[in-house]
Design a protein around this motif. Structure first.
Motif, PDB file in Angstrom:
ATOM      1  N   PRO A  10       0.710  -1.305  -0.058  1.00  0.00           N
ATOM      2  CA  PRO A  10      -0.112   0.027  -0.002  1.00  0.00           C
ATOM      3  C   PRO A  10       0.781   1.034   0.088  1.00  0.00           C
ATOM      4  N   ALA A  11       2.130   1.187   0.736  1.00  0.00           N
ATOM      5  CA  ALA A  11       2.812   2.587   0.710  1.00  0.00           C
ATOM      6  C   ALA A  11       3.155   3.006  -0.723  1.00  0.00           C
ATOM      7  N   LEU A  12       3.394   2.203  -1.819  1.00  0.00           N
ATOM      8  CA  LEU A  12       3.748   2.853  -2.873  1.00  0.00           C
ATOM      9  C   LEU A  12       2.772   3.802  -3.727  1.00  0.00           C
ATOM     10  N   SER A  13       1.267   3.642  -3.365  1.00  0.00           N
ATOM     11  CA  SER A  13       0.518   4.766  -3.977  1.00  0.00           C
ATOM     12  C   SER A  13       0.383   5.927  -2.779  1.00  0.00           C
ATOM     13  N   GLU A  14       1.018   6.022  -1.639  1.00  0.00           N
ATOM     14  CA  GLU A  14       0.829   7.229  -0.777  1.00  0.00           C
ATOM     15  C   GLU A  14       1.395   8.529  -1.682  1.00  0.00           C
ATOM     16  N   THR A  15       0.788   9.627  -1.127  1.00  0.00           N
ATOM     17  CA  THR A  15       0.990  11.050  -1.509  1.00  0.00           C
ATOM     18  C   THR A  15       1.667  11.949  -0.533  1.00  0.00           C
ATOM     19  N   ARG A  21       9.733   9.786   1.704  1.00  0.00           N
ATOM     20  CA  ARG A  21      10.770   8.940   2.701  1.00  0.00           C
ATOM     21  C   ARG A  21      11.359   7.952   1.918  1.00  0.00           C
ATOM     22  N   PRO A  22      12.752   7.539   2.493  1.00  0.00           N
ATOM     23  CA  PRO A  22      13.368   6.617   1.628  1.00  0.00           C
ATOM     24  C   PRO A  22      12.730   5.193   1.530  1.00  0.00           C
ATOM     25  N   ALA A  23      12.740   4.416   0.614  1.00  0.00           N
ATOM     26  CA  ALA A  23      12.192   3.309   0.473  1.00  0.00           C
ATOM     27  C   ALA A  23      13.324   2.141   0.325  1.00  0.00           C
ATOM     28  N   LEU A  24      14.194   2.339  -0.841  1.00  0.00           N
ATOM     29  CA  LEU A  24      15.223   1.457  -1.248  1.00  0.00           C
ATOM     30  C   LEU A  24      16.466   2.164  -1.176  1.00  0.00           C
ATOM     31  N   ARG A  25      17.380   1.730  -0.677  1.00  0.00           N
ATOM     32  CA  ARG A  25      18.797   2.294  -0.703  1.00  0.00           C
ATOM     33  C   ARG A  25      19.598   0.789  -1.043  1.00  0.00           C
ATOM     34  N   PHE A  26      20.488   1.069  -2.063  1.00  0.00           N
ATOM     35  CA  PHE A  26      21.438  -0.261  -2.497  1.00  0.00           C
ATOM     36  C   PHE A  26      22.765   0.660  -2.518  1.00  0.00           C
ATOM     37  N   GLY A  27      23.761   0.199  -1.542  1.00  0.00           N
ATOM     38  CA  GLY A  27      25.050   1.063  -1.626  1.00  0.00           C
ATOM     39  C   GLY A  27      24.607   2.595  -1.554  1.00  0.00           C
ATOM     40  N   TYR A  33       9.740   6.673  -1.863  1.00  0.00           N
ATOM     41  CA  TYR A  33       8.490   5.682  -2.284  1.00  0.00           C
ATOM     42  C   TYR A  33       7.694   6.569  -3.118  1.00  0.00           C
ATOM     43  N   ARG A  34       7.927   7.703  -3.387  1.00  0.00           N
ATOM     44  CA  ARG A  34       7.397   8.518  -4.753  1.00  0.00           C
ATOM     45  C   ARG A  34       8.122   8.016  -6.174  1.00  0.00           C
ATOM     46  N   GLU A  35       9.465   7.675  -6.043  1.00  0.00           N
ATOM     47  CA  GLU A  35      10.295   7.636  -7.137  1.00  0.00           C
ATOM     48  C   GLU A  35       9.883   5.892  -7.207  1.00  0.00           C
ATOM     49  N   LEU A  36       9.836   5.278  -6.276  1.00  0.00           N
ATOM     50  CA  LEU A  36       9.666   3.701  -6.527  1.00  0.00           C
ATOM     51  C   LEU A  36       8.194   3.317  -7.016  1.00  0.00           C
ATOM     52  N   GLY A  37       7.450   4.035  -6.530  1.00  0.00           N
ATOM     53  CA  GLY A  37       5.846   3.910  -7.130  1.00  0.00           C
ATOM     54  C   GLY A  37       5.914   4.255  -8.727  1.00  0.00           C
ATOM     55  N   GLY A 127       6.373   8.123 -14.498  1.00  0.00           N
ATOM     56  CA  GLY A 127       4.996   7.450 -14.087  1.00  0.00           C
ATOM     57  C   GLY A 127       4.287   6.897 -15.169  1.00  0.00           C
ATOM     58  N   PRO A 128       3.281   6.288 -15.227  1.00  0.00           N
ATOM     59  CA  PRO A 128       2.522   5.755 -16.170  1.00  0.00           C
ATOM     60  C   PRO A 128       1.781   6.901 -16.807  1.00  0.00           C
ATOM     61  N   ASP A 129       1.168   6.814 -17.873  1.00  0.00           N
ATOM     62  CA  ASP A 129       0.405   7.753 -18.439  1.00  0.00           C
ATOM     63  C   ASP A 129      -0.934   7.919 -17.695  1.00  0.00           C
ATOM     64  N   PRO A 130      -1.185   9.235 -17.094  1.00  0.00           N
ATOM     65  CA  PRO A 130      -2.224   9.471 -16.082  1.00  0.00           C
ATOM     66  C   PRO A 130      -3.736   9.015 -16.601  1.00  0.00           C
ATOM     67  N   ALA A 131      -3.532   8.876 -18.148  1.00  0.00           N
ATOM     68  CA  ALA A 131      -5.024   8.362 -18.604  1.00  0.00           C
ATOM     69  C   ALA A 131      -5.174   6.710 -18.310  1.00  0.00           C
TER      70      ALA A 131
END
Length: 491
Positions: A10-15, A21-27, A33-37, A127-131
């Motif tokens: 559910p957190a992927l659709s938060e606004t 806030r950070p979701a993923l960090r590799f190195g 979350y906004r970028e990952l979503g 992000g995907p096409d808003p339509a």
């Protein structure tokens, strides 16, 4: 435990501010979350309707993003170990028949995968096409992931894990570990197994917390991550052994580990000697949990309410039914710490079955619907489970006794001159099976006397559990998660 989950992540659709806030960090690479979503949503639209997709599971942002996007699309990803040999890779691909392979842009794939249509995974995408309508959340019983087993008893089998199982196991761990969105998990586990991918990536994402993947494990890297605010460390015994070796000489690492809210070990038993060294140095006990690919998590030491017992894997998680069954199929209802039985489980976190293997699926379940794990254990006071080994390789029948290899291994590891140990049963005309130990000494050039180790085990446990043979080795064969491959010992 019935799990009601309208959305798996559910957190992927938060606004709003929460999405930043950070979701993923590799190195040094990070996604909010906004970028990952946005990136996962764009990828989901590219792969929607693809059937099954392979994911070249390097320890990278791209792998986590590929799996997340496939989950959003309702397309089950098949994480592939980049170190898999040509023959095993061909078997997995022939068995699972993916239509696409998802990989980081700069990764060169082996020839067998180059025959598939490739989708490069951009870390940041519009992000995907808003339509365009977002993919609908798939039903709970639909396949979320197909994870191939390690193939210890034959060719690897694809365990089909439904969305229901992922939600159930992660929510039961939320309860057991008091896991919240404020937690940051630091780990360095491979992303083609349950431990690193489901617990270590999807677990934090389901909670709305953060993942900090080190890409490569080092004790110093774990210490830095904990110093910078990570709250939980997920590791395997090999990692904890290296931490235990380092803490006595590095007080700053001991202080960092002491700051962790939880230190969690899994995938194999953590030796008692490492338990003691870490607890003494940090004041923080390591808690163990027990699961497998087909069942996800079955038991765990709880964050609160239960005193950790080194050598046990805790109590059954919420929603998991667990029983011990003897060789004649009779359930053992004792908590004497001695009666050995096979662990059988049932509940919502179980897999749907093995892909294309209806006979193997049927054989994995008892007639009354309980899953046969093949793991042997005893139940101690308070319901704590202590695993003594695998039914196929670790239950030794010697001189009329049933003996678990695991307790002998722990006794050997308690000897100051032993670095690693494995125990097997070998045919014996008198005893039925004799106990054989394979030992890596602390000083390879000056191993202890074999009789000293044999007597040590007899003094710690019982005379009938004494090894009859000791083989000294420079190293023991292990798989990617640090489990000793006992079938390779004779080689």
């Amino acid at each position: 435990m019935a799990t009601d989950f309208p959305v798996l992540l559910p957190a992927l659709s938060e606004t709003g501010p929460a999405a930043d806030r950070p979701a993923l960090r590799f190195g040094d690479r990070m996604l909010t979350y906004r970028e990952l979503g946005a990136s996962a949503g764009a990828l989901a639209h590219r792969v929607q309707g693809a059937g099954r997709v392979a994911v070249w599971a390097t320890p990278s942002l791209e792998t986590a993003l590929a799996v997340t996007g496939a989950l959003l699309a309702g397309v089950p990803p098949i994480p592939l170990n980049p170190k898999t040999g040509e023959r095993e890779l061909a078997h997995i691909l022939d068995d699972s028949a993916p239509s696409l392979v998802l990989a980081a842009t700069d990764v060169e794939l082996p020839p067998r995968l180059q025959a598939l249509a490739r989708v490069d995974v951009p870390v940041r995408a519009a992000g995907p096409d808003p339509a365009a309508s977002p993919p609908a959340e798939p039903p709970p019983e639909s396949a979320a992931l197909i994870v191939y087993t390690s193939g210890t008893t034959g060719p690897p089998k694809g365990a089909v894990l439904p969305r229901r199982a992922l939600a159930a196991t992660l929510d039961s761990l939320q309860d057991a570990w008091q896991w919240t969105s404020r937690d940051t998990v630091v780990q360095a586990l491979p992303l083609f197994h349950v431990h690193g991918l489901i617990l270590g990536v999807l677990g934090p994402l389901r909670r709305g917390g953060s993942v900090r993947h080190l890409v490569q494990f080092t004790p110093a890297g774990v210490g830095r991550a904990l110093d910078e605010g990570a709250t939980m460390f997920f590791g395997v015994p090999t990692m904890y052994h290296r931490l235990a070796q380092a803490v006595t000489a590095e007080p700053e690492l001991a202080r960092a580990l002491a700051r962790a809210r939880l230190l969690v070990s899994g995938s194999a038993a953590l030796p008692l000697a490492d338990h003691r060294r870490l607890t003494e140095a940090t004041g923080r006990p390591v808690i163990e949990r027990y699961g497998m690919t087909e069942t996800l998590m079955n038991t765990s030491v709880r964050a609160q309410g239960h005193t950790p017992r080194p050598g046990t894997v805790g109590v059954p998680l919420p929603g998991v039914e667990l029983r011990l069954v003897d060789e004649s199929g009779v359930e053992l209802d004792t908590s004497d710490g001695q009666s050995i039985g096979e662990i059988q489980v049932r509940g919502p976190s179980l897999f749907s079955g093995y892909l294309n293997r209806p006979e193997a699926t049927a054989a994995a379940f008892a007639e009354d619907g309980w899953f046969r794990t093949g793991d042997m254990a005893v139940r101690e006071t308070g319901g704590h489970i202590r695993i003594v080994g695998r039914k196929a390789t670790d239950l030794i029948k010697s001189g009329g006794y049933k003996i678990g290899a695991g307790e002998i291994e722990n006794a050997l590891l308690d000897h100051p001159e032993v670095r690693e140990a494995a125990v097997t049963g070998e045919p014996d005309p008198d005893l039925g099976e004799r106990i054989v130990a394979w030992v890596v000494p602390a000083h390879v050039d000056a191993p202890p006397a074999a009789t000293e180790l044999m007597n040590h085990v007899a003094d710690q446990l019982a005379p009938h559990k004494r090894p009859r043979q000791i083989h000294f080795r420079a190293s023991l064969p292990r798989n990617d998660l640090g489990k000793i491959m006992k079938r390779d010992l004779h080689a």
